[in-house]
Design a protein around this motif. Structure first.
Motif, mmCIF file in Angstrom:
data_model
loop_
_atom_site.group_PDB
_atom_site.id
_atom_site.type_symbol
_atom_site.label_atom_id
_atom_site.label_comp_id
_atom_site.label_asym_id
_atom_site.label_seq_id
_atom_site.Cartn_x
_atom_site.Cartn_y
_atom_site.Cartn_z
ATOM 1 N N ASP A 136 0.820 -1.204 0.000
ATOM 2 C CA ASP A 136 0.000 0.000 0.000
ATOM 3 C C ASP A 136 0.859 1.261 0.000
ATOM 4 O OD1 ASP A 136 -2.764 1.339 0.545
ATOM 5 O OD2 ASP A 136 -1.464 2.133 2.125
ATOM 6 N N TYR A 137 1.875 1.318 0.837
ATOM 7 C CA TYR A 137 2.671 2.538 0.936
ATOM 8 C C TYR A 137 3.382 2.847 -0.384
ATOM 9 C CZ TYR A 137 6.012 6.051 2.438
ATOM 10 O OH TYR A 137 6.734 7.210 2.540
ATOM 11 N N TYR A 138 4.009 1.826 -0.972
ATOM 12 C CA TYR A 138 4.753 2.055 -2.212
ATOM 13 C C TYR A 138 3.872 1.920 -3.444
ATOM 14 C CZ TYR A 138 8.862 1.920 0.746
ATOM 15 O OH TYR A 138 9.797 2.195 1.723
ATOM 16 N N TRP A 439 11.125 7.043 7.309
ATOM 17 C CA TRP A 439 11.918 7.912 6.430
ATOM 18 C C TRP A 439 11.079 8.340 5.223
ATOM 19 C CZ3 TRP A 439 15.516 7.049 1.925
ATOM 20 C CH2 TRP A 439 16.374 8.143 1.742
ATOM 21 N N PRO A 440 10.433 9.495 5.266
ATOM 22 C CA PRO A 440 9.484 9.906 4.221
ATOM 23 C C PRO A 440 10.107 10.075 2.831
ATOM 24 C CG PRO A 440 9.211 11.240 6.208
ATOM 25 C CD PRO A 440 10.458 10.448 6.392
ATOM 26 N N ARG A 441 11.416 10.169 2.724
ATOM 27 C CA ARG A 441 12.044 10.405 1.416
ATOM 28 C C ARG A 441 12.070 9.154 0.546
ATOM 29 N NH1 ARG A 441 12.899 11.536 -2.719
ATOM 30 N NH2 ARG A 441 14.184 13.132 -3.720
ATOM 31 N N PHE A 489 19.239 1.936 -1.642
ATOM 32 C CA PHE A 489 17.935 2.453 -1.210
ATOM 33 C C PHE A 489 18.007 3.962 -0.971
ATOM 34 C CE2 PHE A 489 14.460 3.236 1.781
ATOM 35 C CZ PHE A 489 13.418 2.554 1.160
ATOM 36 N N ILE A 490 19.040 4.407 -0.298
ATOM 37 C CA ILE A 490 19.182 5.834 -0.018
ATOM 38 C C ILE A 490 19.490 6.611 -1.294
ATOM 39 C CG2 ILE A 490 20.579 7.555 1.205
ATOM 40 C CD1 ILE A 490 20.943 5.429 3.428
ATOM 41 N N ALA A 491 20.432 6.109 -2.100
ATOM 42 C CA ALA A 491 20.838 6.824 -3.307
ATOM 43 C C ALA A 491 19.681 6.944 -4.304
ATOM 44 C CB ALA A 491 22.024 6.099 -3.957
ATOM 45 N N PRO A 497 11.395 10.509 -7.163
ATOM 46 C CA PRO A 497 10.432 11.213 -6.292
ATOM 47 C C PRO A 497 9.917 10.334 -5.164
ATOM 48 C CG PRO A 497 9.414 10.608 -8.380
ATOM 49 C CD PRO A 497 10.875 10.324 -8.525
ATOM 50 N N PRO A 498 9.634 10.921 -3.995
ATOM 51 C CA PRO A 498 9.038 10.165 -2.882
ATOM 52 C C PRO A 498 7.568 9.888 -3.166
ATOM 53 C CG PRO A 498 9.192 12.485 -2.319
ATOM 54 C CD PRO A 498 9.863 12.332 -3.654
#
Length: 515
Positions: A136-138, A439-441, A489-491, A497-498
């Motif tokens: 759901d989130y992604y 982590w919202p980003r 994941f971070i890069a 876009p989030p």
């Protein structure tokens, strides 16, 4: 566990076989006593069970902190924790337990920090599986499918491992009256009936009893070991010249360096006690957000005592009492009969069986929920009713236990390496979980690519297709693959876009408002 490893378990030392045969009525009476409690708990759980799907999967989100803590302890320990971990200490030394304890020192705060967030969004959106939250989130079927693959691989493997151990324990407890094969089939049938009729509530009730039983028995085992050795110091000094290798890092294998103890310990315990599907669903099942601090403290406290005074003492003192060449998986069972009265030693084996049952029913339960909800409902029949989904869940439980029994009887040699490997796969869902609740980003592209690359690396390391740049115990490549996962994941999240603002409000906005 290979077929060759099964043979020593079936061929007990002659004097022990004679002791069990001479006292078989006592052993059968103790086993029958546990089974009577098992039936009573099943009956009470059925009386308290609601008819809906939510009660079957997450116990209507009504588990008290004590019940939730003990069900986590019982599930995490399993037959591996009761027999496999002492055997590992017997083989490689205390450094292994130091690694596990270092992991739980970090896992407990993670359960408090992430568990509350998982519980909050789970309650708000009526989530019941890991795929519900991440899918759901992604807004991604691919991410949801990752949770299905992880659940099937993890839970199927560990169900087979538990049935293997349970069949052997039943054979020993009954003096061979129940064969190994019959023990596997009986255990699979008992777990299936218990799960189908009681669901998560039955698991929680049984795990509460089993968790207390296991904790008391391992504590008592430690006391008897100390008495048999002549004191706490004598447990260690009895090792003689080999003491340093068994009680200090990097241990006999030279692999348990300080960084390995810390980092691999964290990855292994987080994967097994928070990210693993059965643990994840327990985050949804707690009755209140404020109880997660108690759950985390209780879990780490009980497991620390168990691993130090139970697991480590069994493995270390086993090196003194058990002869060279003893199968490590049998050390805890053989040492029980060496240092404890016969009745208590039998009760310890019943405790191992209790741990096996707790783990098996938990893993079968979450596998059925994942397949029914995240695979069949989402990809095959989106319009399925709640009533039919509940029925489907029970059918999948039956099929899961049949498949588990077949795996235990036909393919036992694949289980041990695969069981460790699937924990490493489960760990790779940690980054998407962090993104969804902390982590919202985080972006959908990152949640798809980073875990996939890390899992591919694990496979390549496992089959020696590419060289592993950093050797670690338990699972080759777990550190390299997970570090790659976090980096990607971070890069990728910063390059893509989030989630939409509406989705961020549903999750992070809700969390910031409530916590």
């Amino acid at each position: 566990m290979s077929n060759q490893q099964l043979l020593p378990l079936q061929s007990l030392p002659p004097e022990l076989s004679e002791t069990i045969a001479a006292n078989l009525p006592i052993a059968l009476a103790i086993l029958a006593g546990y089974l009577l409690v098992f039936v009573l708990i099943t009956h009470l759980a059925r009386r308290g069970q609601a008819s809906g799907l939510s009660d079957h999967i997450v116990a209507s989100r009504g588990l008290s902190w004590l019940v939730a803590s003990l069900t986590l302890v019982a599930t995490v320990l399993s037959g591996v924790g009761m027999a496999g971990f002492p055997g590992t200490v017997y083989s490689v030394g205390f450094s292994f337990i130091a690694m596990i304890l270092a992991g739980y020192a970090v896992t407990a705060p993670a359960v408090w920090y992430l568990g509350r967030r998982m519980w909050l969004v789970g309650k708000e959106h009526d989530f019941q599986t890991p795929g519900d939250l991440l899918g759901d989130y992604y807004q991604s079927d691919t991410v949801r499918l990752y949770t299905v693959i992880s659940s099937v691989a993890f839970n199927t493997t560990y169900i087979v491992a538990q049935l293997l151990a349970g069949g052997l324990i039943l054979m020993i407890l009954t003096g061979g009256v129940v064969s190994f094969e019959m023990g596997v089939l009986l255990l699979a049938a008992v777990v299936a009936v218990h799960l189908i009729t009681t669901g998560m509530r039955g698991i929680a009730y049984l795990d509460t009893f089993n968790g207390v039983l296991i904790s008391v028995l391992l504590g008592a085992f430690g006391v008897f070991i100390i008495s048999h050795a002549g004191g706490v110091a004598d447990v260690f000094t009895s090792l003689g010249s080999e003491r340093a290798g068994y009680t200090t890092a990097p241990g006999l294998t030279q692999l348990f360096t300080p960084e390995v103890i810390l980092i691999v310990g964290i990855l292994f315990t987080v994967g097994n006690s928070l990210i693993a599907p059965a643990a994840w669903i327990r985050m949804y099942s707690v009755d209140a957000e404020e109880n997660f601090a108690k759950v985390a403290a209780m879990m780490v406290g009980v497991l620390t005592v168990i691993y130090i005074f139970g697991t480590s003492f069994i493995g270390i003192y086993g090196q003194t009492v058990m002869p060279d060449g003893t199968n490590p998986d049998t050390v805890s069972s053989l040492l029980a009969f060496e240092v404890m009265p016969f009745s208590l030693a039998v009760l310890f084996l019943v405790g191992v069986l209790a741990a096996i049952i707790s783990t098996t029913d938990s893993y079968a339960h979450v596998l059925a929920a994942t397949v029914s909800r995240d695979l069949i409902r989402e990809f095959i029949n989106p319009d399925i009713s709640e009533e039919h989904e509940l029925l489907l869940n029970k059918v999948v439980i039956s099929l899961t236990m049949i498949a588990g029994a077949v795996g235990a009887l036909v393919y036992p040699n694949l289980i041990t390496p695969l069981a460790l490997f699937v924990v490493a796969i489960s760990v790779q869902l940690f980054t998407p979980l962090m993104g969804a609740v902390a982590w919202p980003r985080a972006s959908t592209e990152a949640a798809i690519i980073a875990p996939a690359v890390a899992t591919l690396l694990l496979v390549l390391f496992q089959f020696h297709v590419i060289p592993n740049p950093y050797i670690t115990p338990l699972v080759p490549g777990i550190l390299t693959a997970t570090a790659t996962n976090f980096f990607l994941f971070i890069a990728i999240s910063y390059l893509t876009p989030p989630q939409p603002l509406s989705k961020l409000e549903e999750y992070h906005g809700l969390i910031n408002q409530k916590l």
